[in-house]
Design a protein around this motif. Structure first.
Motif, PDB file in Angstrom:
ATOM      1  N   PRO A 129       0.821  -1.229   0.000  1.00  0.00           N
ATOM      2  CA  PRO A 129       0.000   0.000   0.000  1.00  0.00           C
ATOM      3  C   PRO A 129       0.850   1.272   0.000  1.00  0.00           C
ATOM      4  CG  PRO A 129      -0.910  -1.611   1.513  1.00  0.00           C
ATOM      5  CD  PRO A 129       0.387  -2.170   1.040  1.00  0.00           C
ATOM      6  N   GLN A 130       1.975   1.272   0.696  1.00  0.00           N
ATOM      7  CA  GLN A 130       2.827   2.459   0.696  1.00  0.00           C
ATOM      8  C   GLN A 130       3.416   2.707  -0.701  1.00  0.00           C
ATOM      9  OE1 GLN A 130       3.042  -0.077   2.775  1.00  0.00           O
ATOM     10  NE2 GLN A 130       2.447   0.767   4.790  1.00  0.00           N
ATOM     11  N   GLU A 131       3.821   1.618  -1.368  1.00  0.00           N
ATOM     12  CA  GLU A 131       4.364   1.770  -2.721  1.00  0.00           C
ATOM     13  C   GLU A 131       3.282   2.247  -3.688  1.00  0.00           C
ATOM     14  OE1 GLU A 131       7.928  -1.577  -2.722  1.00  0.00           O
ATOM     15  OE2 GLU A 131       5.888  -2.138  -3.310  1.00  0.00           O
ATOM     16  N   ARG A 132       2.064   1.738  -3.537  1.00  0.00           N
ATOM     17  CA  ARG A 132       0.976   2.210  -4.404  1.00  0.00           C
ATOM     18  C   ARG A 132       0.711   3.693  -4.186  1.00  0.00           C
ATOM     19  NH1 ARG A 132      -1.847  -1.667  -7.051  1.00  0.00           N
ATOM     20  NH2 ARG A 132      -1.467  -3.841  -6.437  1.00  0.00           N
ATOM     21  N   THR A 133       0.811   4.135  -2.948  1.00  0.00           N
ATOM     22  CA  THR A 133       0.618   5.554  -2.676  1.00  0.00           C
ATOM     23  C   THR A 133       1.697   6.391  -3.355  1.00  0.00           C
ATOM     24  OG1 THR A 133      -0.408   5.034  -0.551  1.00  0.00           O
ATOM     25  CG2 THR A 133       0.415   7.284  -0.852  1.00  0.00           C
TER      26      THR A 133
END
Length: 412
Positions: A129-133
């Motif tokens: 999720p952090q990478e997608r953000t």
């Protein structure tokens, strides 16, 4: 995983002269494409033999050095997957490192997709999720100006772009792109001026100054003995006036003390013979073109070679004795960067209003037409100021006030 074929010594590859001599199990690329199923040689496959026929050498391949090519992805077996199909699996997969495609399929006419069995694939790591953000933020910033934070393309649905900002696919909006280009021209002219001043070493700077370069009525030739460098600043020595000529324009009535243009050029040429060192012409506009036009009695200087050669080789750009020249107007215009007053009101598109025109000034600013000797020193001083970066910049130069400092950016 299937392995790529090993390369063989070219001298050991069999060669056949007749088609009937070719043993079974060897096929040409044409035979492979007409077979069922259709096959093609591997990209790195080396021919197993050659068939010499009618002066041509046709490579022959074994079936183990080929792979099947399906006419469409839908025609491929269900146990073979393209890279796109592997990415859509749950969980997503990708070809293993070093995996060789088991087959291929054509799509969109001439495009090919490599097909892999599941045994030659590995699980594909998914983004956290952090990478997608971070990826979403990066995609958003692709269409946000990196200098004024204006949305370039596509425009935000809840916030239209500022006035004058058009959709732009790059990282700079139209205005910031124009400002960056203007500042680049500004700095490039300083580099050009420094190179010009350096090239004057060992040569006599001969300044050609007129009261108006388009329709000159007075013309002066001024020689500067040398230019010396003092702490990266150039200071001219006392100039020497070689000629100060009053001109009679073509078609005008002769006046006392005024010379026709061709006679004035002959007088200037006589003054040049007294120079001990080779000269370099310096003028507000192109000094060679100005003198050539006067030598032709006001006619166009589109063919300077025909007018100047061989009577005046120093004006012929194709002659080895031609004098080098330097025009100050363009360098000064793009350093000073004064917007052209004829480009419209303040509400006009900035990319048009911020465009200086180096051709609209026919004489340097501050020139006294009655004191051309001082005008020659003015030209040399302008060139030296641009070279050392002390020449004034116009108050409306775009990089001085745009873009706004809301994003912490204060200039190119």
């Amino acid at each position: 995983m299937s392995a790529s074929p090993q390369l063989a010594d070219p001298d050991e590859i069999p060669r056949y002269e007749r088609r009937g001599d070719v043993p079974e199990g060897l096929y040409t690329a044409s035979q492979l494409s007409r077979g069922t199923p259709r096959r093609v040689p591997l990209p790195d496959a080396q021919p197993s033999a050659y068939l010499h026929s009618r002066g041509n050498s046709t490579p022959l391949y074994r079936l183990e050095h080929t792979r099947i090519r399906y006419s469409s992805i839908e025609a491929a077996p269900d146990d073979l997957y393209s890279k796109t199909a592997l990415a859509h699996l749950d969980p997503p997969r990708k070809p293993a490192p070093g995996a060789v495609p088991a087959a291929e399929a054509t799509y969109h006419g001439n495009q090919t997709a490599q097909l892999f069995p599941l045994g030659d694939t590995v699980l594909k790591r998914t983004a956290t999720p952090q990478e997608r953000t971070r990826l979403g933020r990066a995609r958003h910033l692709q269409h946000v100006c990196q200098r004024c934070d204006a949305r370039t393309y596509p425009a935000a649905p809840d916030e239209p772009p500022p006035p004058g900002v058009k959709p732009w696919g790059g990282r700079l909006c139209v205005r910031c792109s124009a400002v960056t280009a203007a500042h680049g021209h500004h700095l490039a002219r300083q580099t050009w001026a420094r190179q010009t001043m350096t090239s004057l070493a060992g040569r006599t700077p001969l300044v050609v100054v007129a009261d108006n370069d388009h329709t000159p009525r007075r013309l002066a030739l001024v020689a500067f003995p040398a230019l010396r460098s003092c702490d990266d600043r150039w200071e001219p020595e006392t100039p020497r006036l070689l000629a100060d000529l009053a001109l009679t324009l073509p078609g005008a009535d002769p006046e006392p003390g005024h010379l026709p243009c061709p006679d004035a050029i002959r007088a200037a040429e006589t003054a040049l013979h007294g120079l001990e060192e080779p000269a370099s012409l310096i003028g507000w506009t192109n000094p060679r073109r100005l003198l050539t036009r006067l030598a032709a009695d006001g006619r166009s200087a589109n063919t300077p070679g025909e007018i100047a050669h061989p009577t005046r080789p120093w004006l012929d750009p194709y002659h080895p004795d031609a004098l080098p020249y330097h025009a100050v107007r363009e360098s000064w215009t793009y350093w000073h960067y004064e917007p052209h007053p004829g480009y419209g009101p303040e509400g006009m598109e900035p990319t048009t209003r911020w465009r200086p025109d180096p051709h609209w000034r026919q004489q340097p600013p501050g020139l006294d037409p009655h004191n051309l000797l001082e005008g020659a020193s003015l030209l040399i001083g302008m060139l030296a100021q641009v070279a050392d970066g002390t020449a004034p910049v116009h108050a409306e130069a775009p990089w001085l006030f745009y873009p706004p400092t809301a994003s912490g950016y204060n200039g190119p």
